[in-house]
Scaffold this motif. Structure first.
Motif, PDB file in Angstrom:
ATOM      1  N   LEU A 147       6.042 -26.143  34.395  1.00 44.31           N
ATOM      2  CA  LEU A 147       4.666 -26.752  33.737  1.00 44.31           C
ATOM      3  C   LEU A 147       4.935 -27.960  33.137  1.00 44.31           C
ATOM      4  CD1 LEU A 147       1.876 -25.193  33.807  1.00 44.31           C
ATOM      5  CD2 LEU A 147       3.912 -23.588  33.932  1.00 44.31           C
ATOM      6  N   GLY A 148       6.429 -28.632  33.053  1.00 42.76           N
ATOM      7  CA  GLY A 148       6.690 -29.784  32.639  1.00 42.76           C
ATOM      8  C   GLY A 148       6.823 -29.998  31.203  1.00 42.76           C
ATOM      9  N   LYS A 149       7.387 -28.773  30.681  1.00 40.10           N
ATOM     10  CA  LYS A 149       7.804 -28.730  29.255  1.00 40.10           C
ATOM     11  C   LYS A 149       8.740 -29.756  28.707  1.00 40.10           C
ATOM     12  CE  LYS A 149       7.057 -26.166  25.253  1.00 40.10           C
ATOM     13  NZ  LYS A 149       7.706 -27.151  24.400  1.00 40.10           N
ATOM     14  N   LYS A 150       9.733 -29.855  29.492  1.00 41.52           N
ATOM     15  CA  LYS A 150      10.969 -30.849  29.104  1.00 41.52           C
ATOM     16  C   LYS A 150      10.950 -31.868  29.807  1.00 41.52           C
ATOM     17  CE  LYS A 150      12.475 -28.839  25.609  1.00 41.52           C
ATOM     18  NZ  LYS A 150      12.438 -29.609  24.333  1.00 41.52           N
ATOM     19  N   PRO A 151      11.305 -33.220  29.539  1.00 44.44           N
ATOM     20  CA  PRO A 151      11.030 -34.556  30.183  1.00 44.44           C
ATOM     21  C   PRO A 151      12.353 -34.751  30.976  1.00 44.44           C
ATOM     22  CG  PRO A 151      11.492 -34.898  27.853  1.00 44.44           C
ATOM     23  CD  PRO A 151      11.423 -33.398  28.191  1.00 44.44           C
ATOM     24  N   LEU A 152      12.346 -35.491  32.060  1.00 47.63           N
ATOM     25  CA  LEU A 152      13.270 -36.273  32.699  1.00 47.63           C
ATOM     26  C   LEU A 152      13.156 -37.710  33.301  1.00 47.63           C
ATOM     27  CD1 LEU A 152      16.465 -35.832  33.103  1.00 47.63           C
ATOM     28  CD2 LEU A 152      15.793 -34.555  35.384  1.00 47.63           C
ATOM     29  N   TYR A 153      13.659 -38.697  33.038  1.00 51.58           N
ATOM     30  CA  TYR A 153      13.461 -39.935  33.452  1.00 51.58           C
ATOM     31  C   TYR A 153      14.672 -40.330  34.428  1.00 51.58           C
ATOM     32  CZ  TYR A 153       9.971 -40.506  29.793  1.00 51.58           C
ATOM     33  OH  TYR A 153       8.837 -40.289  28.975  1.00 51.58           O
ATOM     34  N   LEU A 154      14.233 -41.113  35.591  1.00 57.01           N
ATOM     35  CA  LEU A 154      15.213 -41.591  36.504  1.00 57.01           C
ATOM     36  C   LEU A 154      14.869 -43.011  36.802  1.00 57.01           C
ATOM     37  CD1 LEU A 154      14.871 -38.382  38.829  1.00 57.01           C
ATOM     38  CD2 LEU A 154      16.862 -38.880  37.424  1.00 57.01           C
ATOM     39  N   GLY A 155      16.038 -43.718  36.766  1.00 57.88           N
ATOM     40  CA  GLY A 155      15.826 -45.157  36.742  1.00 57.88           C
ATOM     41  C   GLY A 155      16.793 -45.655  37.842  1.00 57.88           C
ATOM     42  N   VAL A 156      16.397 -46.585  38.691  1.00 60.04           N
ATOM     43  CA  VAL A 156      17.315 -47.214  39.672  1.00 60.04           C
ATOM     44  C   VAL A 156      17.413 -48.679  39.245  1.00 60.04           C
ATOM     45  CG1 VAL A 156      17.996 -48.024  42.115  1.00 60.04           C
ATOM     46  CG2 VAL A 156      16.780 -45.766  41.573  1.00 60.04           C
TER      47      VAL A 156
END
Length: 644
Positions: A147-156
């Protein structure tokens, strides 16, 4: 539970420099995990995994991360909690697995060793975002909960893949480079007051959407964040689950109500498992009251509850919360929110929400998180009840708009939508006495203008998108995100709204608000109504237990009736906001005037003429533009903090 951060350099790195860089990334999110830190750097492959720990389950060193699986194949950093992990642990023991400690992280890794990452994602439930190095297949796998409770960002950036629980962790890496805003993200923010995944405010940085995973081969570096988006795989899809649940409904209301109660009771019980005390946010509404009641039923002693008080009748629910707390026997605490506090926090909010975010209820959420954190590390909340059980008032309003759109001539609706404020004021005065008594307070110039602006759109999807739209960006031709999301066939309009809210508004606004506010203080929020088994039970239920045509959350009301007298909670929904309209005309007027006069806001994000018009109408009292103006304020303070 914590915050995670790290990078993939795709080449050898010096151990000292690589560790120093990783430490800077982890230190930037120390607030998420003030208890300890842990780092793993492989100088040969350039893989760096770091964690800031909020110790909740297994407080000893055997619960520390990064952690390696028993076989040595996997090394993980993860943020969140796996609920019901003790049952999975026993299954693994039955397969001959032995454990050093009692953490859910160790169970997660042992499951990966035995069954693999993909099957483990099917087996576990809870809130999580993780990065796991698979040494055997020379890859790193990233995943985010259903459900998207915890976030995660990814960048190049600069040939590196950077990741973290918050954007500030990515910015701490030298490869991040210049801070250039993404025009598409600016446009979406202006529309909705949040930025939907996979977009972020920065170019070449993406948010992992809920229920997805992405694999990155260490010998095949991604060229851009679009490569990551293209590689996304869904391991749990709400639309698929909705179709499956509708194909296998409960037999009747009695069976459905029992199924919902059993699922929710189990979800609450599993979220009470911790090696530290667990409290609750109690607003006095249906969702938080039911969660608190179920907690108190299963607790050995008094549950500690928290709420926010406003000295403003339209937004204050503290008296109701106090009455429910007294009835349930909780140890109740409250904090009073004042305009002065809002002024002080204006500068802090962009540091907490490190990309533009403009839900006004972020302010009281931050205050109540600070109050709770003074005593506890973990609380429960009622997040998720509105989306699965039809609780938002806008569902009622949208159905009314659908009827209006079908009956009124198009030219009349368009004319009203384009009318100046004095026309809608006059129309509201004429229509209010003609409406049923129960609806007269809802016929305001603001709502009448909004109804007209929405009803003029030709189809449901564009009308629903217009319901959320606050600003139409002048320089960005950006299609509404609610129009582009595909939905299963055969859903009613209310079902479509609940599904869209669950896929977009819930993970990208409601849960962002809760995660950043709580974790900025080192507090974990657990939400039983977001247990996927509760969500699926709701979708298996007949409409009469969700939205019955007149009101929502019928099932939750019935479950609460068994535990709390109806007189203590049966009232119109108020939400969890601040008296924003009044504050902008009063204590926040001066600072808002200075911001709206700034040249930095116009052109690419907000139209100057429209902004001036809305601010003038708001100050005069002819219209209430509070939420729209708050979007501009929050963008300004974010820009001042992060783009200087």
């Amino acid at each position: 539970m914590c915050g995670i951060a790290g990078y993939l350099a795709f080449k050898p790195v010096g151990l000292e420099n690589g560790t120093s860089t990783l430490k800077a990334m982890c230190d930037s999110i120390q607030h998420r995990g003030p208890d300890a830190d842990g780092m793993f750097v492989d100088p040969d492959t350039g893989v760096a995994l770091g964690q800031r720990r909020l110790a909740i389950v297994d407080l000893t060193e055997t619960g520390e991360q990064p952690m390696t699986s028993p076989s040595g194949r996997y090394c993980i950093v993860y943020n969140g909690e796996i609920y019901g992990f003790l049952d999975l642990r026993q299954q693994l023991i039955d397969h001959g697995v032995t454990f050093r400690g009692t953490s859910d992280t160790e169970v997660l890794l042992a499951s990966m060793d035995l069954w693999g990452i993909r099957k483990t994602l099917d087996l576990v439930h809870g809130m999580f975002a993780f990065a796991v190095l698979d040494r055997q297949s020379n890859r790193v796998v990233f995943a985010r909960d259903r459900l998207g409770k915890k976030p995660l960002y990814l960048g190049v950036k600069g040939g590196h893949l950077l990741f973290g629980s918050e954007l500030k962790a990515l910015r701490a890496h030298p490869a991040f480079g210049t801070r250039e805003a993404d025009r598409r993200a600016q446009a979406q923010y202006a529309r909705y007051a949040f930025i939907p995944a996979p977009l972020t405010i920065y170019q070449d940085v993406m948010k992992l959407p809920a229920g997805t995973m992405v694999e990155v081969q260490l010998d095949a570096p991604p060229v851009s964040s679009q490569d990551l988006v293209d590689g996304l795989r869904t391991f749990w899809d709400l639309r698929d689950r909705v179709e499956a649940c509708r194909a296998d409904p409960y037999g009747d209301e009695t069976q459905a109500l029992g199924g919902i109660e059993d699922a929710l009771h189990s979800a609450v019980g599993e979220r009470m498992v911790a090696d530290v005390p667990v409290g609750t946010f109690l607003s006095g509404g249906i969702d938080s009251s039911l969660i608190t009641a179920m907690m108190q039923e299963q607790a050995a002693g008094k549950v500690i509850s928290f709420t926010v008080r406003f000295d403003h009748d339209a937004t204050n629910e503290a008296d109701y919360a106090a009455a429910i707390a007294k009835h349930l026997g909780t140890d109740h605490h409250e904090v009073t929110a004042t305009p002065e506090m809002a002024f002080d926090l204006l500068q802090k909010l962009p540091q907490v929400y490190d990309e533009p975010f403009a839900d006004p209820s972020a302010f009281p959420t931050l205050l109540v998180s600070q109050l709770a954190r003074a005593q506890l590390k973990v609380v429960m909340s009622g997040d998720g009840g509105d989306e699965s059980f039809g609780g938002y008032e806008r569902y009622v309003r949208m159905m009314a708009m659908e009827r209006i759109g079908a009956k009124l001539p198009g030219p009349a609706v368009s004319a009203l939508a384009a009318s100046p404020a004095f026309v809608t004021n006059a129309a509201a005065k004429v229509l209010r006495p003609l409406a049923p008594t129960s609806m007269r307070d809802q016929i305001t110039p603001d709502r009448l203008a909004k109804v007209a602006s929405i009803a003029r759109h030709p189809d449901f999807r564009s009308r629903y998108d217009a319901l959320f739209t606050l600003w139409n960006p002048p320089a960005a031709n950006c299609q509404g995100v609610f129009q582009t999301h595909q939905l299963p066939d055969g859903l009613s309009s209310v079902d479509k709204m609940m599904l869209l809210d669950s896929e977009l508004y819930l993970p990208e606004s409601i849960l962002v608000k809760a995660d950043r506010a709580s974790m900025s203080t080192g507090l974990e929020i657990r939400a039983p109504l977001l247990d996927y088994r509760v969500v699926e039970a709701a979708w298996r239920s007949p409409d009469s237990l969700r939205y019955n045509g007149k009101s929502g959350k019928v099932a939750l009301r019935r479950l609460l009736d068994k535990r709390v007298p109806k007189a203590l909670y049966d009232r119109p929904k108020q939400g969890f906001g601040i008296p924003l309209n009044d504050w902008l005309r009063g204590p926040l007027k001066s600072i808002a005037s200075d911001v709206f006069a700034s040249d930095n806001l116009v052109g690419e994000v907000f139209d100057r003429a429209q902004l001036n018009k809305r601010w003038s109408e708001h100050l005069s009292g002819t219209r209430n533009w509070g939420p729209h103006l708050w979007v501009v304020l929050m963008y300004h303070f974010w820009q001042e903090e992060w783009l200087r």
